[in-house]
Design a protein around this motif. Sequence first.
Motif, PDB file in Angstrom:
ATOM      1  N   ILE A 163      -4.751  -4.661  -2.682  1.00 18.71           N
ATOM      2  CA  ILE A 163      -3.190  -4.963  -2.574  1.00 18.71           C
ATOM      3  C   ILE A 163      -3.151  -4.997  -0.954  1.00 18.71           C
ATOM      4  O   ILE A 163      -2.344  -5.853  -0.394  1.00 18.71           O
ATOM      5  N   TRP A 164      -4.048  -4.421  -0.065  1.00 18.14           N
ATOM      6  CA  TRP A 164      -4.188  -4.609   1.277  1.00 18.14           C
ATOM      7  C   TRP A 164      -4.707  -5.981   1.747  1.00 18.14           C
ATOM      8  O   TRP A 164      -4.478  -6.217   3.089  1.00 18.14           O
ATOM      9  N   GLU A 165      -5.273  -6.691   0.786  1.00 16.72           N
ATOM     10  CA  GLU A 165      -5.721  -7.974   1.241  1.00 16.72           C
ATOM     11  C   GLU A 165      -4.668  -9.047   1.592  1.00 16.72           C
ATOM     12  O   GLU A 165      -4.843 -10.307   1.748  1.00 16.72           O
ATOM     13  N   THR A 166      -3.519  -8.780   0.977  1.00 18.21           N
ATOM     14  CA  THR A 166      -2.379  -9.774   1.174  1.00 18.21           C
ATOM     15  C   THR A 166      -1.171  -9.162   1.987  1.00 18.21           C
ATOM     16  O   THR A 166      -0.092  -9.093   1.584  1.00 18.21           O
ATOM     17  N   MET A 167      -1.461  -8.475   3.051  1.00 19.13           N
ATOM     18  CA  MET A 167      -0.363  -8.167   3.957  1.00 19.13           C
ATOM     19  C   MET A 167       0.082  -9.055   5.060  1.00 19.13           C
ATOM     20  O   MET A 167       0.602  -9.094   5.817  1.00 19.13           O
ATOM     21  N   ASP A 168      -0.523 -10.465   4.891  1.00 19.87           N
ATOM     22  CA  ASP A 168      -0.364 -11.465   5.845  1.00 19.87           C
ATOM     23  C   ASP A 168       1.192 -11.888   5.616  1.00 19.87           C
ATOM     24  O   ASP A 168       1.444 -12.347   4.333  1.00 19.87           O
ATOM     25  N   PRO A 169       2.232 -11.782   6.723  1.00 25.55           N
ATOM     26  CA  PRO A 169       3.436 -12.143   6.208  1.00 25.55           C
ATOM     27  C   PRO A 169       3.593 -13.443   5.772  1.00 25.55           C
ATOM     28  O   PRO A 169       4.803 -13.748   5.390  1.00 25.55           O
ATOM     29  N   ALA A 229       5.132  -5.650   6.330  1.00 25.41           N
ATOM     30  CA  ALA A 229       4.171  -6.815   6.711  1.00 25.41           C
ATOM     31  C   ALA A 229       5.187  -7.975   7.639  1.00 25.41           C
ATOM     32  O   ALA A 229       4.381  -8.468   8.690  1.00 25.41           O
ATOM     33  N   GLU A 230       6.203  -7.854   7.612  1.00 26.10           N
ATOM     34  CA  GLU A 230       6.884  -8.839   8.465  1.00 26.10           C
ATOM     35  C   GLU A 230       7.429  -7.947  10.020  1.00 26.10           C
ATOM     36  O   GLU A 230       8.292  -8.520  10.717  1.00 26.10           O
ATOM     37  N   GLY A 231       7.019  -6.696  10.186  1.00 24.46           N
ATOM     38  CA  GLY A 231       7.353  -6.085  11.506  1.00 24.46           C
ATOM     39  C   GLY A 231       8.487  -5.383  11.364  1.00 24.46           C
ATOM     40  O   GLY A 231       8.879  -4.862  12.451  1.00 24.46           O
ATOM     41  N   ARG A 232       8.932  -5.093  10.153  1.00 24.37           N
ATOM     42  CA  ARG A 232      10.095  -3.997  10.077  1.00 24.37           C
ATOM     43  C   ARG A 232       9.804  -2.734   9.773  1.00 24.37           C
ATOM     44  O   ARG A 232       8.967  -2.433   9.185  1.00 24.37           O
ATOM     45  N   ILE A 233      10.857  -1.585  10.017  1.00 27.82           N
ATOM     46  CA  ILE A 233      10.531  -0.456   9.547  1.00 27.82           C
ATOM     47  C   ILE A 233      11.102  -0.254   8.144  1.00 27.82           C
ATOM     48  O   ILE A 233      12.235  -1.085   8.107  1.00 27.82           O
ATOM     49  N   SER A 234      10.562   0.225   7.210  1.00 33.13           N
ATOM     50  CA  SER A 234      11.002   0.499   5.924  1.00 33.13           C
ATOM     51  C   SER A 234      11.606   1.920   5.500  1.00 33.13           C
ATOM     52  O   SER A 234      10.918   2.827   5.792  1.00 33.13           O
ATOM     53  N   ILE A 235      12.779   1.765   5.184  1.00 40.24           N
ATOM     54  CA  ILE A 235      13.022   3.215   4.685  1.00 40.24           C
ATOM     55  C   ILE A 235      13.748   3.265   3.413  1.00 40.24           C
ATOM     56  O   ILE A 235      14.777   2.329   2.855  1.00 40.24           O
ATOM     57  N   SER A 236      13.059   3.820   2.346  1.00 37.01           N
ATOM     58  CA  SER A 236      13.499   3.727   0.947  1.00 37.01           C
ATOM     59  C   SER A 236      13.727   5.065   0.642  1.00 37.01           C
ATOM     60  O   SER A 236      13.076   6.059   0.629  1.00 37.01           O
ATOM     61  N   PRO A 237      15.108   5.257  -0.115  1.00 34.54           N
ATOM     62  CA  PRO A 237      15.743   6.462  -0.319  1.00 34.54           C
ATOM     63  C   PRO A 237      15.178   6.753  -1.908  1.00 34.54           C
ATOM     64  O   PRO A 237      15.388   5.996  -2.846  1.00 34.54           O
ATOM     65  N   LEU A 238      14.495   7.848  -2.134  1.00 31.76           N
ATOM     66  CA  LEU A 238      14.116   8.173  -3.649  1.00 31.76           C
ATOM     67  C   LEU A 238      14.476   9.448  -4.035  1.00 31.76           C
ATOM     68  O   LEU A 238      14.956  10.310  -3.212  1.00 31.76           O
ATOM     69  N   SER A 252       5.041   7.284   7.587  1.00 31.24           N
ATOM     70  CA  SER A 252       3.749   6.720   7.546  1.00 31.24           C
ATOM     71  C   SER A 252       3.609   5.264   8.435  1.00 31.24           C
ATOM     72  O   SER A 252       4.771   4.584   8.594  1.00 31.24           O
ATOM     73  N   MET A 253       2.408   5.159   8.950  1.00 31.13           N
ATOM     74  CA  MET A 253       2.387   3.797   9.983  1.00 31.13           C
ATOM     75  C   MET A 253       1.428   2.892   9.512  1.00 31.13           C
ATOM     76  O   MET A 253       0.184   3.127   9.049  1.00 31.13           O
ATOM     77  N   TYR A 254       1.811   1.891   9.208  1.00 27.41           N
ATOM     78  CA  TYR A 254       0.851   0.560   8.868  1.00 27.41           C
ATOM     79  C   TYR A 254      -0.138   0.392   9.997  1.00 27.41           C
ATOM     80  O   TYR A 254       0.658   0.031  10.926  1.00 27.41           O
ATOM     81  N   VAL A 255      -1.376   0.339   9.874  1.00 27.49           N
ATOM     82  CA  VAL A 255      -2.312  -0.101  10.809  1.00 27.49           C
ATOM     83  C   VAL A 255      -3.060  -1.193  10.377  1.00 27.49           C
ATOM     84  O   VAL A 255      -3.568  -1.114   9.554  1.00 27.49           O
ATOM     85  N   PRO A 256      -2.905  -2.581  10.705  1.00 33.23           N
ATOM     86  CA  PRO A 256      -3.756  -3.665  10.523  1.00 33.23           C
ATOM     87  C   PRO A 256      -5.166  -3.279  10.847  1.00 33.23           C
ATOM     88  O   PRO A 256      -5.552  -2.866  11.777  1.00 33.23           O
ATOM     89  N   ILE A 257      -5.924  -3.675   9.954  1.00 36.42           N
ATOM     90  CA  ILE A 257      -7.576  -3.391  10.142  1.00 36.42           C
ATOM     91  C   ILE A 257      -8.014  -4.853   9.835  1.00 36.42           C
ATOM     92  O   ILE A 257      -7.975  -5.386   9.018  1.00 36.42           O
ATOM     93  N   ASP A 258      -9.209  -4.857  10.563  1.00 32.78           N
ATOM     94  CA  ASP A 258     -10.153  -5.966  10.584  1.00 32.78           C
ATOM     95  C   ASP A 258     -11.288  -5.662   9.947  1.00 32.78           C
ATOM     96  O   ASP A 258     -11.739  -5.190   8.789  1.00 32.78           O
ATOM     97  N   GLU A 259     -12.353  -5.528  10.796  1.00 36.57           N
ATOM     98  CA  GLU A 259     -14.008  -4.958  10.636  1.00 36.57           C
ATOM     99  C   GLU A 259     -13.792  -3.586  10.554  1.00 36.57           C
ATOM    100  O   GLU A 259     -14.807  -3.126   9.933  1.00 36.57           O
TER     101      GLU A 259
END
Length: 271
Positions: A210-216, A231-240, A124-131
């Motif tokens: 929860i998306w209101e607090t993605m400011d790093p 949020a800090e610009g890294r790729i996250s990989i969670s093994p589940l 999945s890709m995080y897409v910052p959104i404003d308006e």
Amino acid sequence: MGDALEVLLTNDDGIDATGIRAVHDALTDIADVTVVAPSDDRSACGRSISHEVDVFEHELGYAVAGTPADCVVAGLTELAADPDLVVAGCNRGANLGEYVLGRSGTIGAAVEAAFFEVPAIATSMYVPIDETPLCETELTTDDYSNATRVTTFLVENALEADVFDHAGYLNVNVPIADGSAAPVQITRPSKRYAMDAERIGESIHLNDRIWETMDPAIIPDPEGTDRRAVAEGRISISPLTAPHSTLEHESLERLVTAYAESNAVDVVEAE
């Protein structure tokens, strides 16, 4: 391709979404890819399943008038030839935190595959959104380059590296591309939850705050979590794993013993 990997590719945004096209085009360089994806957007449907679905031929593969879980079941049993791996994505929007694991159709597809004992990767890709709402944000295949790069690498290497000996699936979240490759981190799903509701007239409005607090600079999620990494610009990989179970259940054992004693019944030990 001879001995090329066989990959079943699906998503929850629909077969015509830019994200699945980007992943498809990247994976075809290293694998035989069969696309079995919803004919339209089925976001946030979790592991919803149908009793009967129509299937249509599509330039990428098969379009299914159903959910991502439908696509995996149909793909693994009828439409794809014994794939080595299932890939779900790339989703428009991140799937971060424990609370989304049962809600996301992208994750739902990976979990469905895990129950078939087929390794899976959900990207999945995080897409910052404003308006502009997420659904109206214009994205190109180039925006998905972090997603295609890491997904291709994992598809090509994770099986041989025995990653899936201990993980049923990988939940991968990436930042939107900015011209350079993003760093990568192994993470765990955040435990934060920020849903609430308010009544407005005759309606109840549900809000995911929860998306209101993605400011790093102010994100409250601790180090090592998927949300902080992305949020800090890294790729996250969670093994589940699927199902989500625990081996630590001493407290439950004591409670079950108390129930058995109070009702004069036996406790049957698991084999």
